[in-house]
Design an enzyme around this catalytic site. Structure first.
Site, PDB file in Angstrom:
ATOM      1  NE  ARG A   1      14.948  13.130 -15.562  1.00  0.00           N
ATOM      2  CZ  ARG A   1      14.111  12.487 -16.370  1.00  0.00           C
ATOM      3  NH1 ARG A   1      13.433  13.173 -17.285  1.00  0.00           N
ATOM      4  NH2 ARG A   1      13.929  11.202 -16.248  1.00  0.00           N
TER       5      ARG A   1
ATOM      6  CD  GLN B   1       7.857   1.618 -17.701  1.00  0.00           C
ATOM      7  OE1 GLN B   1       6.982   2.329 -18.178  1.00  0.00           O
ATOM      8  NE2 GLN B   1       7.701   0.975 -16.560  1.00  0.00           N
TER       9      GLN B   1
ATOM     10  CG  HIS C   1      10.454   4.641 -21.877  1.00  0.00           C
ATOM     11  ND1 HIS C   1       9.610   4.720 -20.802  1.00  0.00           N
ATOM     12  CD2 HIS C   1       9.732   4.061 -22.873  1.00  0.00           C
ATOM     13  CE1 HIS C   1       8.432   4.196 -21.121  1.00  0.00           C
ATOM     14  NE2 HIS C   1       8.480   3.787 -22.368  1.00  0.00           N
TER      15      HIS C   1
ATOM     16  CB  CYS D   1      25.723  13.961 -35.411  1.00  0.00           C
ATOM     17  SG  CYS D   1      25.394  14.544 -37.084  1.00  0.00           S
TER      18      CYS D   1
ATOM     19  CB  THR E   1       6.156   0.718 -13.529  1.00  0.00           C
ATOM     20  OG1 THR E   1       5.524   1.422 -14.605  1.00  0.00           O
ATOM     21  CG2 THR E   1       5.781  -0.747 -13.562  1.00  0.00           C
TER      22      THR E   1
ATOM     23  CG  ASN F   1       3.632   0.228  -7.008  1.00  0.00           C
ATOM     24  OD1 ASN F   1       3.498   1.149  -6.216  1.00  0.00           O
ATOM     25  ND2 ASN F   1       3.761   0.410  -8.324  1.00  0.00           N
TER      26      ASN F   1
HETATM   27  C1  BJW Z   1       7.506   2.593  -5.679  1.00  0.00           C
HETATM   28  C2  BJW Z   1       8.438   3.181  -4.805  1.00  0.00           C
HETATM   29  C3  BJW Z   1       9.302   2.312  -4.110  1.00  0.00           C
HETATM   30  C4  BJW Z   1       7.292   4.756  -5.721  1.00  0.00           C
HETATM   31  N1  BJW Z   1       9.202   0.980  -4.304  1.00  0.00           N
HETATM   32  N2  BJW Z   1       7.408   1.284  -5.828  1.00  0.00           N
HETATM   33  C5  BJW Z   1      -4.344   6.416 -25.067  1.00  0.00           C
HETATM   34  C6  BJW Z   1      -4.473   5.115 -24.657  1.00  0.00           C
HETATM   35  C7  BJW Z   1      -3.362   4.240 -24.653  1.00  0.00           C
HETATM   36  C8  BJW Z   1      -2.117   4.673 -25.071  1.00  0.00           C
HETATM   37  C9  BJW Z   1      -2.003   5.975 -25.499  1.00  0.00           C
HETATM   38  C10 BJW Z   1      -3.104   6.833 -25.502  1.00  0.00           C
HETATM   39  N3  BJW Z   1      -2.696   8.034 -25.947  1.00  0.00           N
HETATM   40  C11 BJW Z   1      -1.366   7.967 -26.223  1.00  0.00           C
HETATM   41  C12 BJW Z   1      -0.945   6.712 -25.957  1.00  0.00           C
HETATM   42  C13 BJW Z   1       0.444   6.198 -26.086  1.00  0.00           C
HETATM   43  C14 BJW Z   1       1.369   6.782 -25.034  1.00  0.00           C
HETATM   44  C15 BJW Z   1       0.778   6.544 -23.654  1.00  0.00           C
HETATM   45  O1  BJW Z   1       0.918   5.484 -23.077  1.00  0.00           O
HETATM   46  N4  BJW Z   1       0.148   7.547 -23.071  1.00  0.00           N
HETATM   47  C16 BJW Z   1      -0.496   7.378 -21.765  1.00  0.00           C
HETATM   48  C17 BJW Z   1      -0.101   8.514 -20.844  1.00  0.00           C
HETATM   49  C18 BJW Z   1      -1.978   7.225 -21.993  1.00  0.00           C
HETATM   50  N5  BJW Z   1       2.634   6.077 -25.176  1.00  0.00           N
HETATM   51  C19 BJW Z   1       3.555   6.495 -26.014  1.00  0.00           C
HETATM   52  O2  BJW Z   1       3.429   7.498 -26.687  1.00  0.00           O
HETATM   53  C20 BJW Z   1       4.766   5.589 -26.159  1.00  0.00           C
HETATM   54  N6  BJW Z   1       4.945   5.271 -27.534  1.00  0.00           N
HETATM   55  C21 BJW Z   1       4.027   4.597 -28.228  1.00  0.00           C
HETATM   56  O3  BJW Z   1       2.983   4.205 -27.736  1.00  0.00           O
HETATM   57  O4  BJW Z   1       4.401   4.391 -29.519  1.00  0.00           O
HETATM   58  C22 BJW Z   1       3.463   3.792 -30.406  1.00  0.00           C
HETATM   59  C23 BJW Z   1       3.774   2.362 -30.649  1.00  0.00           C
HETATM   60  C24 BJW Z   1       3.993   1.497 -29.608  1.00  0.00           C
HETATM   61  C25 BJW Z   1       4.246   0.169 -29.845  1.00  0.00           C
HETATM   62  C26 BJW Z   1       4.300  -0.277 -31.132  1.00  0.00           C
HETATM   63  C27 BJW Z   1       4.095   0.582 -32.184  1.00  0.00           C
HETATM   64  C28 BJW Z   1       3.813   1.922 -31.920  1.00  0.00           C
HETATM   65  C29 BJW Z   1       6.031   6.298 -25.675  1.00  0.00           C
HETATM   66  C30 BJW Z   1       6.011   6.532 -24.209  1.00  0.00           C
HETATM   67  C31 BJW Z   1       7.243   7.328 -23.785  1.00  0.00           C
HETATM   68  C32 BJW Z   1       7.279   7.605 -22.302  1.00  0.00           C
HETATM   69  N7  BJW Z   1       8.336   8.473 -22.004  1.00  0.00           N
HETATM   70  C33 BJW Z   1       8.584   8.853 -20.605  1.00  0.00           C
HETATM   71  C34 BJW Z   1       9.701   9.915 -20.603  1.00  0.00           C
HETATM   72  C35 BJW Z   1      11.054   9.241 -20.928  1.00  0.00           C
HETATM   73  C36 BJW Z   1      12.198  10.157 -20.786  1.00  0.00           C
HETATM   74  C37 BJW Z   1      12.318  10.763 -19.414  1.00  0.00           C
HETATM   75  O5  BJW Z   1      12.541  10.033 -18.428  1.00  0.00           O
HETATM   76  O6  BJW Z   1      12.226  11.981 -19.335  1.00  0.00           O
HETATM   77  O7  BJW Z   1       8.980   7.707 -19.838  1.00  0.00           O
HETATM   78  S1  BJW Z   1       7.129   9.415 -19.741  1.00  0.00           S
HETATM   79  C38 BJW Z   1       7.544   8.726 -18.191  1.00  0.00           C
HETATM   80  O8  BJW Z   1       6.550   7.720 -17.804  1.00  0.00           O
HETATM   81  C39 BJW Z   1       8.872   7.971 -18.417  1.00  0.00           C
HETATM   82  C40 BJW Z   1       8.617   6.689 -17.658  1.00  0.00           C
HETATM   83  O9  BJW Z   1       9.489   5.684 -18.116  1.00  0.00           O
HETATM   84  C41 BJW Z   1       7.170   6.423 -17.894  1.00  0.00           C
HETATM   85  C42 BJW Z   1       6.546   5.479 -16.899  1.00  0.00           C
HETATM   86  O10 BJW Z   1       6.570   6.030 -15.595  1.00  0.00           O
HETATM   87  P1  BJW Z   1       6.761   5.076 -14.340  1.00  0.00           P
HETATM   88  O11 BJW Z   1       8.114   4.488 -14.355  1.00  0.00           O
HETATM   89  O12 BJW Z   1       5.644   4.132 -14.262  1.00  0.00           O
HETATM   90  O13 BJW Z   1       6.734   6.152 -13.130  1.00  0.00           O
HETATM   91  P2  BJW Z   1       5.469   6.713 -12.322  1.00  0.00           P
HETATM   92  O14 BJW Z   1       5.927   7.939 -11.638  1.00  0.00           O
HETATM   93  O15 BJW Z   1       4.279   6.822 -13.170  1.00  0.00           O
HETATM   94  O16 BJW Z   1       5.164   5.567 -11.246  1.00  0.00           O
HETATM   95  C43 BJW Z   1       6.054   5.268 -10.167  1.00  0.00           C
HETATM   96  C44 BJW Z   1       5.509   4.065  -9.426  1.00  0.00           C
HETATM   97  O17 BJW Z   1       6.471   3.658  -8.478  1.00  0.00           O
HETATM   98  C45 BJW Z   1       4.214   4.348  -8.661  1.00  0.00           C
HETATM   99  O18 BJW Z   1       3.287   3.296  -8.949  1.00  0.00           O
HETATM  100  C46 BJW Z   1       4.620   4.298  -7.189  1.00  0.00           C
HETATM  101  O19 BJW Z   1       3.605   3.772  -6.343  1.00  0.00           O
HETATM  102  C47 BJW Z   1       5.800   3.375  -7.243  1.00  0.00           C
HETATM  103  N8  BJW Z   1       6.834   3.577  -6.199  1.00  0.00           N
HETATM  104  N9  BJW Z   1       8.305   4.493  -4.821  1.00  0.00           N
HETATM  105  C48 BJW Z   1       8.283   0.462  -5.114  1.00  0.00           C
HETATM  106  N10 BJW Z   1      10.252   2.753  -3.210  1.00  0.00           N
END
Ligand code: BJW
Length: 254
Positions: free
Chosen positions: A57, A91, A109, A136, A177, A202
């Site tokens: 990446r 994100q 993130h 480090c 997102t 979106n």
């Molecule tokens: C367009 C377009 C164009 C396309 N124009 N639009 C059960 C229930 C609820 C929560 C949880 C659960 N089990 C576990 C959890 C928590 C978990 C979670 O949410 N899991 C779910 C999958 C259910 N979350 C976590 O673990 C997070 N931490 C946490 O909760 O800690 C606890 C805590 C929180 C707060 C307080 C105290 C404690 C951490 C989450 C880490 C996510 N990491 C990643 C990887 C990062 C590194 C990397 O890049 O490799 O982050 S995962 C990945 O998804 C990445 C992204 O930032 C993230 C979101 O993805 P995004 O950006 O939404 O992309 P897509 O592909 O999903 O969507 C793209 C969109 O664009 C689409 O809608 C298209 O339509 C649109 N689009 N082209 C406009 N031209």
């Protein structure tokens, strides 16, 4: 005129710059298993494979073809010309917002071009790519530096600052997102609770169960310039007629 705006961006805003999203067709999760490359357990099992995932990446971002698009630039215009408070929470771990010129920016993130000591949590600018030779300078013995990204199960960065901004914003905009990953997916609830107007930009159609009051369908690069001009003219998103389809909450349908 709005006083405080919070903008959340996701992979969709970078899609038109040539960076794959996660969950769309051909997205990153089609080729890679989340539990292997986006969890601390996956990294502990096979750091070489995870580093290769991030090195690829990094190489893509160094490719001269990947540059910020009109969506990123529209947000820079908003930041520079809007008189109130503004925070962009991304994100994304790419640096396209910075390259476009955004400064009021928080990478919840993490960032691709930084590494982190797993012991002290100190961050370092990544000179080259990840590998075992990158250790480090803060610990004895020196620790192998890990990607400065937030994996599933880890706590996102800057949540206190984000919470403060959401508590007092009067406009919340989510761009490109899918709203599947928490806590980012819940920011709209906080903004709604505090009485902000909430709008989503979106490529996909509005979801019938969306929590956003307004939805702009289309590519971020095509829709954001008009939306930004509208806001800078001191007009509300609720004034938009053709550009915005009132969503169900806005109409009181549900
Ligand atoms: C367009 C377009 C164009 C396309 N124009 N639009 C059960 C229930 C609820 C929560 C949880 C659960 N089990 C576990 C959890 C928590 C978990 C979670 O949410 N899991 C779910 C999958 C259910 N979350 C976590 O673990 C997070 N931490 C946490 O909760 O800690 C606890 C805590 C929180 C707060 C307080 C105290 C404690 C951490 C989450 C880490 C996510 N990491 C990643 C990887 C990062 C590194 C990397 O890049 O490799 O982050 S995962 C990945 O998804 C990445 C992204 O930032 C993230 C979101 O993805 P995004 O950006 O939404 O992309 P897509 O592909 O999903 O969507 C793209 C969109 O664009 C689409 O809608 C298209 O339509 C649109 N689009 N082209 C406009 N031209």
């Amino acid at each position: 005129m709005y006083q405080q705006i919070v903008i959340l961006t996701g992979a969709g805003i970078s899609a038109e710059s040539g960076i794959n999203t996660f969950r769309d067709q051909d997205g990153l999760w089609e080729e890679h298993k989340i539990e292997d490359v986006a969890t601390p357990e996956g990294y502990a099992r096979n750091p070489v494979m995870v580093e290769a995932f991030y090195n690829a990446r990094i190489a893509q971002l160094h490719d001269g073809k990947v540059t910020p698009n009109k969506g990123h630039h529209a947000l820079v215009k908003l930041e520079q010309e809007f008189n109130g408070e503004l925070l962009i929470v991304t994100q994304n771990i790419d640096d396209l917002h910075e390259r476009a010129g955004s400064r009021r920016l928080l990478h919840m993130h993490g960032e691709l071009f930084k590494s982190r000591c797993p012991q002290s949590q100190q961050t370092f600018m990544l000179q080259d790519t990840f590998g075992p030779e990158h250790t480090c300078t803060c610990c004895i013995p020196a620790q192998r530096l890990r990607p400065h990204v937030v994996w599933f199960g880890e706590i996102p960065i800057g949540l206190d600052r984000i919470q403060d901004a959401l508590d007092s914003c009067d406009l919340f905009i989510a761009i490109g997102t899918s709203g599947t990953v928490y806590p980012a997916a819940g920011f709209v609830d906080t903004a709604n609770y505090h009485g902000a107007q909430t709008i989503e930009v979106n490529l996909a159609e509005a979801d019938r169960h969306s929590k956003f009051q307004y939805h702009v369908q289309g590519k971020a690069s095509q829709r954001l310039p008009d939306l930004v001009n509208h806001i800078l003219q001191g007009r509300k998103v609720s004034d938009l007629s053709c550009a915005v389809t009132d969503n169900l909450i806005g109409k009181g349908d549900i």
